[in-house]
Design a protein around this motif. Structure first.
Motif, PDB file in Angstrom:
ATOM      1  N   ARG A  74       0.821  -1.202  -0.241  1.00  0.00           N
ATOM      2  CA  ARG A  74      -0.114   0.198   0.047  1.00  0.00           C
ATOM      3  C   ARG A  74       0.803   1.394   0.034  1.00  0.00           C
ATOM      4  N   GLU A  75       2.041   1.371   0.645  1.00  0.00           N
ATOM      5  CA  GLU A  75       2.776   2.265   0.741  1.00  0.00           C
ATOM      6  C   GLU A  75       3.385   2.760  -0.670  1.00  0.00           C
ATOM      7  N   GLN A  76       3.828   1.531  -1.237  1.00  0.00           N
ATOM      8  CA  GLN A  76       4.540   1.762  -2.758  1.00  0.00           C
ATOM      9  C   GLN A  76       3.427   2.311  -3.517  1.00  0.00           C
ATOM     10  N   LEU A  77       2.399   1.768  -3.533  1.00  0.00           N
ATOM     11  CA  LEU A  77       1.311   2.155  -4.472  1.00  0.00           C
ATOM     12  C   LEU A  77       0.872   3.522  -4.054  1.00  0.00           C
ATOM     13  N   HIS A  78       0.752   3.960  -2.770  1.00  0.00           N
ATOM     14  CA  HIS A  78       0.455   5.206  -2.417  1.00  0.00           C
ATOM     15  C   HIS A  78       1.288   6.269  -3.122  1.00  0.00           C
ATOM     16  N   ARG A  79       2.765   6.002  -2.997  1.00  0.00           N
ATOM     17  CA  ARG A  79       3.813   6.823  -3.423  1.00  0.00           C
ATOM     18  C   ARG A  79       3.700   6.936  -4.875  1.00  0.00           C
ATOM     19  N   MET A  80       3.370   5.937  -5.679  1.00  0.00           N
ATOM     20  CA  MET A  80       3.099   6.075  -7.061  1.00  0.00           C
ATOM     21  C   MET A  80       1.617   7.019  -7.309  1.00  0.00           C
ATOM     22  N   ARG A  81       1.026   6.596  -6.580  1.00  0.00           N
ATOM     23  CA  ARG A  81      -0.292   7.366  -6.826  1.00  0.00           C
ATOM     24  C   ARG A  81      -0.169   9.115  -6.747  1.00  0.00           C
ATOM     25  N   LEU A  82       0.648   9.467  -5.921  1.00  0.00           N
ATOM     26  CA  LEU A  82       0.840  10.738  -5.525  1.00  0.00           C
ATOM     27  C   LEU A  82       1.647  11.113  -6.705  1.00  0.00           C
TER      28      LEU A  82
END
Length: 97
Positions: A65-73
């Protein structure tokens, strides 16, 4: 739980969308009139990426989720920049057609 492969594929798709979006954004900055369809397609890919990231994060573990969150930003930042470019296919040089 999301698989590592599904996360990697999603990240790759997002990176591809970012590259294409940046290319179209730069083209838009440098020209008064540029390819409306290419710009629109790039925006659609970015929107799809945002949606894919949100959906995949629902089944991801905390680290994923953290990795996906960074990409989403990153994706959303470019999306906002492209929207703010004031790309309007009905205008060229500030005049209506």
């Amino acid at each position: 739980m999301a698989t590592r492969q599904s996360i990697d594929e999603c990240i790759q798709k997002c990176e591809d969308a970012i590259r294409e979006g940046q290319k179209q954004y730069q083209a838009g900055l440098g020209q008064e009139h540029y390819s409306d369809s290419d710009y629109t397609q790039a925006m659609q890919k970015i929107e799809e990426s945002v949606n894919d990231l949100a959906q995949l994060s629902q089944s991801a573990n905390a680290q994923q989720r953290e990795q996906l969150h960074r990409m989403r930003l990153q994706v959303q930042h470019l999306q906002n920049e492209m929207i703010l470019l004031e790309h309007d296919p009905s205008t060229v040089g500030g005049t209506l057609h």
